[in-house]
Each structure stands twice: as C-alpha cells, then as structure tokens.
Design a protein around this motif. Structure first.
Motif, PDB file in Angstrom:
ATOM      1  N   ARG A   1       0.841  -1.212   0.000  1.00 48.79           N
ATOM      2  CA  ARG A   1       0.000   0.000   0.000  1.00 48.79           C
ATOM      3  C   ARG A   1       0.863   1.245   0.000  1.00 48.79           C
ATOM      4  N   LYS A   2       1.944   1.216   0.757  1.00 54.77           N
ATOM      5  CA  LYS A   2       2.845   2.373   0.816  1.00 54.77           C
ATOM      6  C   LYS A   2       3.475   2.616  -0.563  1.00 54.77           C
ATOM      7  N   ARG A   3       3.909   1.528  -1.200  1.00 52.82           N
ATOM      8  CA  ARG A   3       4.512   1.661  -2.522  1.00 52.82           C
ATOM      9  C   ARG A   3       3.488   2.171  -3.532  1.00 52.82           C
ATOM     10  N   ALA A   4       2.261   1.641  -3.470  1.00 53.55           N
ATOM     11  CA  ALA A   4       1.206   2.075  -4.393  1.00 53.55           C
ATOM     12  C   ALA A   4       0.880   3.550  -4.165  1.00 53.55           C
ATOM     13  N   ASN A   5       0.802   3.978  -2.902  1.00 49.29           N
ATOM     14  CA  ASN A   5       0.537   5.391  -2.609  1.00 49.29           C
ATOM     15  C   ASN A   5       1.653   6.265  -3.149  1.00 49.29           C
ATOM     16  N   GLY A   6       2.897   5.799  -3.023  1.00 51.82           N
ATOM     17  CA  GLY A   6       4.038   6.550  -3.550  1.00 51.82           C
ATOM     18  C   GLY A   6       3.964   6.689  -5.057  1.00 51.82           C
ATOM     19  N   GLN A   7       3.549   5.620  -5.731  1.00 48.05           N
ATOM     20  CA  GLN A   7       3.411   5.675  -7.182  1.00 48.05           C
ATOM     21  C   GLN A   7       2.291   6.621  -7.592  1.00 48.05           C
ATOM     22  N   ARG A   8       1.175   6.575  -6.841  1.00 46.72           N
ATOM     23  CA  ARG A   8       0.064   7.493  -7.148  1.00 46.72           C
ATOM     24  C   ARG A   8       0.492   8.946  -6.947  1.00 46.72           C
ATOM     25  N   GLU A   9       1.234   9.191  -5.879  1.00 45.89           N
ATOM     26  CA  GLU A   9       1.706  10.562  -5.620  1.00 45.89           C
ATOM     27  C   GLU A   9       2.646  11.022  -6.724  1.00 45.89           C
ATOM     28  N   ALA A  10       3.527  10.160  -7.166  1.00 46.25           N
ATOM     29  CA  ALA A  10       4.454  10.511  -8.246  1.00 46.25           C
ATOM     30  C   ALA A  10       3.678  10.815  -9.521  1.00 46.25           C
ATOM     31  N   GLN A  11       2.630  10.034  -9.780  1.00 38.91           N
ATOM     32  CA  GLN A  11       1.800  10.263 -10.959  1.00 38.91           C
ATOM     33  C   GLN A  11       1.073  11.604 -10.842  1.00 38.91           C
ATOM     34  N   ARG A  12       0.566  11.905  -9.647  1.00 39.44           N
ATOM     35  CA  ARG A  12      -0.121  13.194  -9.434  1.00 39.44           C
ATOM     36  C   ARG A  12       0.827  14.366  -9.664  1.00 39.44           C
ATOM     37  N   ARG A  13       2.043  14.252  -9.140  1.00 43.57           N
ATOM     38  CA  ARG A  13       3.020  15.337  -9.310  1.00 43.57           C
ATOM     39  C   ARG A  13       3.373  15.526 -10.785  1.00 43.57           C
ATOM     40  N   ALA A  14       3.547  14.387 -11.483  1.00 39.36           N
ATOM     41  CA  ALA A  14       3.890  14.481 -12.909  1.00 39.36           C
ATOM     42  C   ALA A  14       2.761  15.128 -13.684  1.00 39.36           C
ATOM     43  N   GLU A  15       1.531  14.744 -13.374  1.00 37.19           N
ATOM     44  CA  GLU A  15       0.385  15.320 -14.078  1.00 37.19           C
ATOM     45  C   GLU A  15       0.186  16.782 -13.702  1.00 37.19           C
ATOM     46  N   ALA A  16       0.493  17.133 -12.467  1.00 38.46           N
ATOM     47  CA  ALA A  16       0.372  18.528 -12.038  1.00 38.46           C
ATOM     48  C   ALA A  16       1.366  19.394 -12.802  1.00 38.46           C
ATOM     49  N   ARG A  17       2.554  18.857 -13.047  1.00 41.43           N
ATOM     50  CA  ARG A  17       3.556  19.600 -13.804  1.00 41.43           C
ATOM     51  C   ARG A  17       3.100  19.804 -15.250  1.00 41.43           C
ATOM     52  N   LYS A  18       2.370  18.849 -15.780  1.00 36.37           N
ATOM     53  CA  LYS A  18       1.876  18.948 -17.149  1.00 36.37           C
ATOM     54  C   LYS A  18       0.621  19.808 -17.219  1.00 36.37           C
ATOM     55  N   GLY A  19      -0.013  20.069 -16.092  1.00 36.80           N
ATOM     56  CA  GLY A  19      -1.213  20.885 -16.066  1.00 36.80           C
ATOM     57  C   GLY A  19      -2.487  20.072 -16.157  1.00 36.80           C
ATOM     58  N   ALA A  20      -2.381  18.780 -16.118  1.00 34.16           N
ATOM     59  CA  ALA A  20      -3.574  17.926 -16.191  1.00 34.16           C
ATOM     60  C   ALA A  20      -4.208  17.823 -14.812  1.00 34.16           C
ATOM     61  N   ALA A  21      -5.480  17.489 -14.802  1.00 33.10           N
ATOM     62  CA  ALA A  21      -6.185  17.315 -13.526  1.00 33.10           C
ATOM     63  C   ALA A  21      -5.706  16.009 -12.873  1.00 33.10           C
ATOM     64  N   PRO A  22      -5.394  16.065 -11.599  1.00 32.73           N
ATOM     65  CA  PRO A  22      -4.913  14.851 -10.930  1.00 32.73           C
ATOM     66  C   PRO A  22      -6.043  13.848 -10.769  1.00 32.73           C
ATOM     67  N   PRO A  23      -5.696  12.561 -10.790  1.00 22.84           N
ATOM     68  CA  PRO A  23      -6.719  11.541 -10.569  1.00 22.84           C
ATOM     69  C   PRO A  23      -7.240  11.637  -9.140  1.00 22.84           C
ATOM     70  N   PRO A  24      -8.470  11.218  -8.898  1.00 21.82           N
ATOM     71  CA  PRO A  24      -9.021  11.309  -7.542  1.00 21.82           C
ATOM     72  C   PRO A  24      -8.207  10.455  -6.577  1.00 21.82           C
ATOM     73  N   LYS A  25      -8.085  10.973  -5.369  1.00 16.72           N
ATOM     74  CA  LYS A  25      -7.333  10.272  -4.341  1.00 16.72           C
ATOM     75  C   LYS A  25      -8.183   9.116  -3.830  1.00 16.72           C
ATOM     76  N   SER A  26      -7.609   7.911  -3.818  1.00 14.96           N
ATOM     77  CA  SER A  26      -8.381   6.763  -3.324  1.00 14.96           C
ATOM     78  C   SER A  26      -7.999   6.502  -1.871  1.00 14.96           C
ATOM     79  N   PRO A  27      -8.966   6.085  -1.083  1.00 15.22           N
ATOM     80  CA  PRO A  27      -8.652   5.812   0.318  1.00 15.22           C
ATOM     81  C   PRO A  27      -7.750   4.587   0.439  1.00 15.22           C
ATOM     82  N   SER A  28      -6.943   4.580   1.451  1.00 14.63           N
ATOM     83  CA  SER A  28      -6.073   3.432   1.705  1.00 14.63           C
ATOM     84  C   SER A  28      -6.922   2.319   2.297  1.00 14.63           C
ATOM     85  N   THR A  29      -6.987   1.228   1.580  1.00 20.07           N
ATOM     86  CA  THR A  29      -7.827   0.130   2.034  1.00 20.07           C
ATOM     87  C   THR A  29      -7.006  -1.126   2.220  1.00 20.07           C
TER      88      THR A  29
END
Length: 122
Positions: free
Chosen positions: A21-49
């Motif tokens: 879960r920690k690794r998956a959250n890290g990957q999602r955060e990296a994807q959000r940062r990359a998309e934020a740099r490109k100006g795209a809307a970030p994907p919705p944050k999913s709860p840690s389950t």
C-alpha cells in the motif's frame, strides 16, 4: 509450534500489505506530481484500504504483541544455540591446536626413547 508459525505468517502478511500500500501510494503521488507539472487534472485520491482477502479483524494489539514476543523468543533461542555451537567448535579447535603443538615439541630422540620404553613395557 503451529500457533507461532500462524502468528508469524499473519504478521508477515500484514507487513507485506502495508508495504505494498505504501509503494502504491508513492506511485500514485508521483503520478499526481507528474500530471500537475503537465497541467492535467490529478486523478481522484483513493482511500487506503486493506487488500481483498486479508482478514485483519482478529489482529488485536495484544495478539500481535504476543505473537511478536514468541517469534523473538524463538529467534533468540536459535541465535543462542548457534553461538553455543560455534563456541564448542572453537574450543575443540583450540584443544586440537594444543595437542598438535605438544606433539610438535617432541624431537626425534624423545620419540625414539618413548617408543623404546613402550616396547619394553609390552
């Protein structure tokens, strides 16, 4: 026995789940940062389950502590037996070295004299 093994497996499964879960959250955060740099809307944050199939309902603090304590005691016992075995092996090697050193002190004349005495006794 089996209860210790089951507890160890349960703890390991929980830890693997946390790690994934920690690794998956890290990957999602990296994807959000990359998309934020490109100006795209970030994907919705999913709860840690908890991953499907991982039953953690029976893991209580005291159960986990007791299992961890058992595992630690087993590990300490193994480490102590390993240390004792190594110490015994070292003592045996030291004794052998002492015997070999004592035998090295015997000179040719001493050996001949000892052999003559032994033969005379028989």
């Amino acid at each position: 026995g089996e209860d210790v093994e089951a507890a160890a497996v349960k703890i390991q499964a929980v830890q693997r789940g946390r790690s994934q879960r920690k690794r998956a959250n890290g990957q999602r955060e990296a994807q959000r940062r990359a998309e934020a740099r490109k100006g795209a809307a970030p994907p919705p944050k999913s709860p840690s389950t908890t991953p499907a199939g991982e039953d953690m309902s029976d893991l209580q603090g005291q159960d986990v502590e007791a299992a961890a304590t058992k595992i630690q005691a087993i590990q300490r016992g193994r480490a102590e037996r390993k240390r004792a075995k190594a110490a015994a092996k070292q003592r045996a090697a030291d004794k052998k070295r002492e015997r070999m050193a004592a035998m090295a002190d015997l000179q040719g004349e001493d050996v001949e004299a000892a052999a003559t005495k032994i033969q005379a006794i028989q």
